[in-house]
Design an enzyme around this catalytic site. Structure first.
Site, PDB file in Angstrom:
ATOM      1  N   CYS A 164       0.880  -1.176   0.000  1.00  0.00           N
ATOM      2  CA  CYS A 164       0.000   0.000   0.000  1.00  0.00           C
ATOM      3  C   CYS A 164       0.919   1.228   0.000  1.00  0.00           C
ATOM      4  O   CYS A 164       1.817   1.311  -0.838  1.00  0.00           O
ATOM      5  CB  CYS A 164      -0.965  -0.037   1.186  1.00  0.00           C
ATOM      6  N   GLN A 165       0.715   2.150   0.933  1.00  0.00           N
ATOM      7  CA  GLN A 165       1.601   3.307   1.029  1.00  0.00           C
ATOM      8  C   GLN A 165       2.765   3.040   1.979  1.00  0.00           C
ATOM      9  O   GLN A 165       3.910   3.387   1.692  1.00  0.00           O
ATOM     10  CB  GLN A 165       0.811   4.534   1.511  1.00  0.00           C
ATOM     11  N   THR A 166       2.465   2.385   3.130  1.00  0.00           N
ATOM     12  CA  THR A 166       3.512   2.143   4.139  1.00  0.00           C
ATOM     13  C   THR A 166       3.461   0.720   4.686  1.00  0.00           C
ATOM     14  O   THR A 166       4.015   0.448   5.744  1.00  0.00           O
ATOM     15  CB  THR A 166       3.364   3.118   5.321  1.00  0.00           C
ATOM     16  N   ARG A 196      -2.023  -0.857   5.441  1.00  0.00           N
ATOM     17  CA  ARG A 196      -3.218  -1.491   4.868  1.00  0.00           C
ATOM     18  C   ARG A 196      -2.882  -2.820   4.204  1.00  0.00           C
ATOM     19  O   ARG A 196      -3.661  -3.780   4.273  1.00  0.00           O
ATOM     20  CB  ARG A 196      -3.859  -0.542   3.849  1.00  0.00           C
ATOM     21  N   SER A 197      -1.720  -2.904   3.566  1.00  0.00           N
ATOM     22  CA  SER A 197      -1.365  -4.149   2.879  1.00  0.00           C
ATOM     23  C   SER A 197      -0.942  -5.243   3.851  1.00  0.00           C
ATOM     24  O   SER A 197      -0.832  -6.408   3.453  1.00  0.00           O
ATOM     25  CB  SER A 197      -0.273  -3.912   1.834  1.00  0.00           C
TER      26      SER A 197
END
Length: 279
Positions: free
Chosen positions: A230-232, A235-236
């Site tokens: 994701c971004q950091t 979320r992933s």
């Protein structure tokens, strides 16, 4: 103690509270924890689950820091850890990803977190639980190889690799910009992590078979090695966990878009064009 599934319900967990070698970890906000938490749950500050250094904050902490955290909250290599939070599962999943990244083998995710727990009218406490520290041997923490920028640059186009982008469609398309460059890794498939949870059902994971069908329709078939970001890698971490529940061969990319999208020479794509500066 009974063996627990990776995805555990509140009723399943409630029958085992207080058992030896079971620790419940609350990774939610401290303000929510002080209002209601599962009896005996130890609160962990989310910031301790990542390295936190800009521009790539999502990298894992040092092995010694992970050992210190697990020692502090009383986890041993034999402890089964059940993690939950108050925001749909991303914080709890990040904690479980970290355990897995350092080879801790026994863990579960509480379906729906504190919201589903309270909705089922299960017992809760407001006074903070006090952990009993137990030394977690450094020799038992074995850092698994992780996906880094160089590896991804060399393998993102491989036929047996799929990139699962867990961000919002707006981030994926480049409409919303959260790094120096907009868009996504060329060839990546977007399935927003939040599509997998049911906000109307107290943040529980939606029907697994339906999720599997949706992923397959999007192009994530589960027959390839899946790299999710994701971004950091917040979320992933949840999509990594979801992939584990689905039985996928899946690994997280902790550098995530904060690393890829801030690099001057990585290939990027939007819905309109692809820019390849790596060749």
């Amino acid at each position: 103690m009974a063996r627990f599934p990776l995805l555990i319900s509140g009723k399943e967990l409630s029958a085992h509270l207080g058992e030896q070698n079971l620790i419940v970890v609350d990774v939610g906000k401290s303000t929510v924890y002080s209002q209601a938490h599962i009896p005996g749950a130890i609160h962990v500050d989310y910031r301790r689950l990542q390295k936190g250094e800009l521009p790539v904050p999502g990298l894992a902490p040092a092995l010694e820091d992970v050992a210190a955290l697990l020692t502090e909250i009383g986890v041993t290599p034999e402890t089964h850890v059940v993690a939950y939070d108050d925001e749909g599962g991303t914080r709890a999943a990040r904690f479980l990803w970290l355990l897995d990244a350092f080879s801790h083998q026994h863990f579960s995710f509480l379906d729906g977190g504190i919201h589903a727990w309270l909705a089922e009218d299960l017992p809760y406490e407001v006074e903070p639980a006090v952990a009993t520290s137990v030394q977690y041997p450094l020799t038992s923490l074995i850092a698994k190889p992780q996906i880094n920028l160089d590896y991804l640059l060399n393998h993102y186009r491989d036929e047996d690799v799929q990139i699962w982008d867990a961000r919002t469609p707006e981030e994926f398309s480049g409409e919303r910009v959260m790094a120096q460059r907009r868009g996504h890794i060329p060839g990546a498939i977007n399935y927003n992590w939040e599509n997998a949870i049911d906000r109307a059902n107290d943040d529980r994971v939606r029907n697994i078979d339906i999720i599997r069908t949706e992923l397959n329709r999007a192009g994530i078939s589960g027959d390839k090695k899946i790299i999710t970001h994701c971004q950091t890698h917040h979320r992933s971490s949840f999509t990594w966990l979801l992939g584990k529940i689905l039985g996928f061969d899946i690994i997280g990319y902790p550098g995530a878009w904060a690393e890829w999208g801030n690099h001057p020479a990585t290939p990027v794509a939007t819905l309109y064009q692809t820019e390849d500066l790596s060749s």
